[in-house]
Enzyme design. Structure first.
Site, PDB file in Angstrom:
ATOM      1  N   GLY A 117       0.780  -1.232   0.000  1.00  0.00           N
ATOM      2  CA  GLY A 117       0.000   0.000   0.000  1.00  0.00           C
ATOM      3  C   GLY A 117       0.810   1.279   0.000  1.00  0.00           C
TER       4      GLY A 117
ATOM      5  N   ASN B  76       1.454   3.024  -2.632  1.00  0.00           N
ATOM      6  CA  ASN B  76       0.717   3.956  -3.512  1.00  0.00           C
ATOM      7  C   ASN B  76      -0.498   4.528  -2.797  1.00  0.00           C
ATOM      8  OD1 ASN B  76       1.763   4.239  -6.420  1.00  0.00           O
ATOM      9  ND2 ASN B  76       2.071   2.073  -5.971  1.00  0.00           N
TER      10      ASN B  76
ATOM     11  N   ARG C 175     -14.778 -18.192  -8.015  1.00  0.00           N
ATOM     12  CA  ARG C 175     -14.430 -16.857  -8.466  1.00  0.00           C
ATOM     13  C   ARG C 175     -15.671 -15.986  -8.713  1.00  0.00           C
ATOM     14  NH1 ARG C 175      -9.908 -13.447  -8.433  1.00  0.00           N
ATOM     15  NH2 ARG C 175      -9.016 -15.275  -7.500  1.00  0.00           N
TER      16      ARG C 175
ATOM     17  N   HIS D 284       0.453   0.956 -13.228  1.00  0.00           N
ATOM     18  CA  HIS D 284       1.244  -0.217 -13.632  1.00  0.00           C
ATOM     19  C   HIS D 284       2.726   0.170 -13.631  1.00  0.00           C
ATOM     20  CE1 HIS D 284       1.996  -4.108 -15.397  1.00  0.00           C
ATOM     21  NE2 HIS D 284       2.873  -3.499 -16.177  1.00  0.00           N
TER      22      HIS D 284
ATOM     23  N   THR E 111     -10.037  -0.991 -18.883  1.00  0.00           N
ATOM     24  CA  THR E 111     -11.037  -1.560 -19.787  1.00  0.00           C
ATOM     25  C   THR E 111     -10.945  -3.081 -19.630  1.00  0.00           C
ATOM     26  OG1 THR E 111      -9.398  -1.503 -21.552  1.00  0.00           O
ATOM     27  CG2 THR E 111     -10.960   0.334 -21.465  1.00  0.00           C
TER      28      THR E 111
ATOM     29  N   GLU F 171       5.659   6.251  -9.719  1.00  0.00           N
ATOM     30  CA  GLU F 171       4.310   5.883  -9.271  1.00  0.00           C
ATOM     31  C   GLU F 171       3.709   6.851  -8.257  1.00  0.00           C
ATOM     32  OE1 GLU F 171       3.639   1.695  -8.384  1.00  0.00           O
ATOM     33  OE2 GLU F 171       5.564   1.216  -9.270  1.00  0.00           O
TER      34      GLU F 171
HETATM   35  C1  GAR Z   1       3.110  -1.221  -7.395  1.00  0.00           C
HETATM   36  O1  GAR Z   1       4.414  -1.214  -7.918  1.00  0.00           O
HETATM   37  C2  GAR Z   1       2.086  -1.200  -8.516  1.00  0.00           C
HETATM   38  O2  GAR Z   1       2.487  -0.439  -9.608  1.00  0.00           O
HETATM   39  C3  GAR Z   1       2.023  -2.663  -8.862  1.00  0.00           C
HETATM   40  O3  GAR Z   1       2.045  -3.315  -7.626  1.00  0.00           O
HETATM   41  C4  GAR Z   1       2.814  -2.549  -6.690  1.00  0.00           C
HETATM   42  C5  GAR Z   1       2.027  -2.360  -5.423  1.00  0.00           C
HETATM   43  O4  GAR Z   1       2.785  -1.710  -4.423  1.00  0.00           O
HETATM   44  N1  GAR Z   1       0.855  -2.954  -9.634  1.00  0.00           N
HETATM   45  C6  GAR Z   1       0.825  -3.856 -10.620  1.00  0.00           C
HETATM   46  O5  GAR Z   1       1.777  -4.564 -10.909  1.00  0.00           O
HETATM   47  C7  GAR Z   1      -0.493  -3.953 -11.382  1.00  0.00           C
HETATM   48  N2  GAR Z   1      -0.360  -4.778 -12.548  1.00  0.00           N
HETATM   49  P1  GAR Z   1       2.094  -0.944  -3.224  1.00  0.00           P
HETATM   50  O6  GAR Z   1       1.094  -1.900  -2.582  1.00  0.00           O
HETATM   51  O7  GAR Z   1       3.221  -0.637  -2.279  1.00  0.00           O
HETATM   52  O8  GAR Z   1       1.430   0.295  -3.757  1.00  0.00           O
END
Ligand code: GAR
Length: 209
Positions: A14, A16, A68, A112, A149, A183
């Site tokens: 988490g 981000n 699922r 991403h 999408t 990010e």
């Molecule tokens: C981040 O690097 C995000 O970009 C990636 O997972 C990580 C989560 O980190 N997402 C993907 O790969 C989506 N395909 P976080 O939980 O510390 O934010």
């Protein structure tokens, strides 16, 4: 108009999510109300980060459902309960149910950790993305924010930021640099742009106004 009701979906650490919370608290993201955080895991740091910030935190785990389809239904029900205007996938490593994409078309964004269309699609998530980038020997990588999408990582691109790859990088070191330099910057900024009406979808492409 009221504040944009933003719901954040997470799977792991988490960081981000934390960047979004910090940006809202600092006032660099405006017009936003963080109405909830949903994780597909029960014991993740993200839920703690949400609770510390006074944001309602929920977990909806596939382990609690027979299949699922039932999990997808429960996830969509929880999302609807939060009444979001915008859903932010901040490291949410579960395929979004098609019913959710349809219901919230143009209102789901994802971060991403690569420059799409490199190193994306099925099987490219989290650390794996950086492992593949290092294996390929690219000299520049980065991060992308895009609308969601049905096709995985295929939606209109909102923002990208390049990050240099250094000679001695490990996947972990590169992941951290991509988070710090890309990010945590472009995701809050994209939310702010949407909340303040600076982004519009025209003919399937994102225009900044
Ligand atoms: C981040 O690097 C995000 O970009 C990636 O997972 C990580 C989560 O980190 N997402 C993907 O790969 C989506 N395909 P976080 O939980 O510390 O934010």
């Amino acid at each position: 108009m009221g504040k944009l009701r933003v719901l954040v979906l997470v799977s792991g650490g988490g960081t981000n999510l934390q960047a979004i919370i910090d940006a809202v608290e600092a006032g660099t993201v405006t017009n936003v109300s963080l109405v909830g955080v949903i994780s597909n895991n029960k014991t993740v740091k993200s839920l703690e980060r949400a609770r510390n910030a006074g944001i309602p935190a929920f977990s909806v785990s596939p382990k609690d459902y027979e299949d699922r389809a039932l999990f997808n239904e429960a996830l969509l029900a929880k999302v609807e309960e939060c009444e979001p205007d915008l859903i932010v996938l901040a490291g949410f490593l579960v395929a979004i149910p098609p019913a959710m994409v349809a219901r919230y078309s143009g209102r789901i964004i994802n971060i991403h950790p690569s420059l799409i269309p490199s190193f994306c699609g099925v099987g490219y998530y989290g650390l794996k993305v950086h492992e593949k980038a290092l294996e390929r020997g690219v000299k520049v990588t980065g991060a992308t924010v895009h609308f969601v999408t049905e096709g995985m990582d295929e939606g209109p691109i909102i923002a990208q930021k390049p990050v240099a790859v250094e000679d001695d990088d490990t996947p972990e070191i590169l992941q951290r640099r991509v988070m710090e330099q890309a990010e945590w910057i472009i995701l809050p900024r994209a939310i702010d742009d949407i909340a303040n009406g600076r982004i519009r979808l025209v003919d399937g492409k994102v225009k900044h106004i």
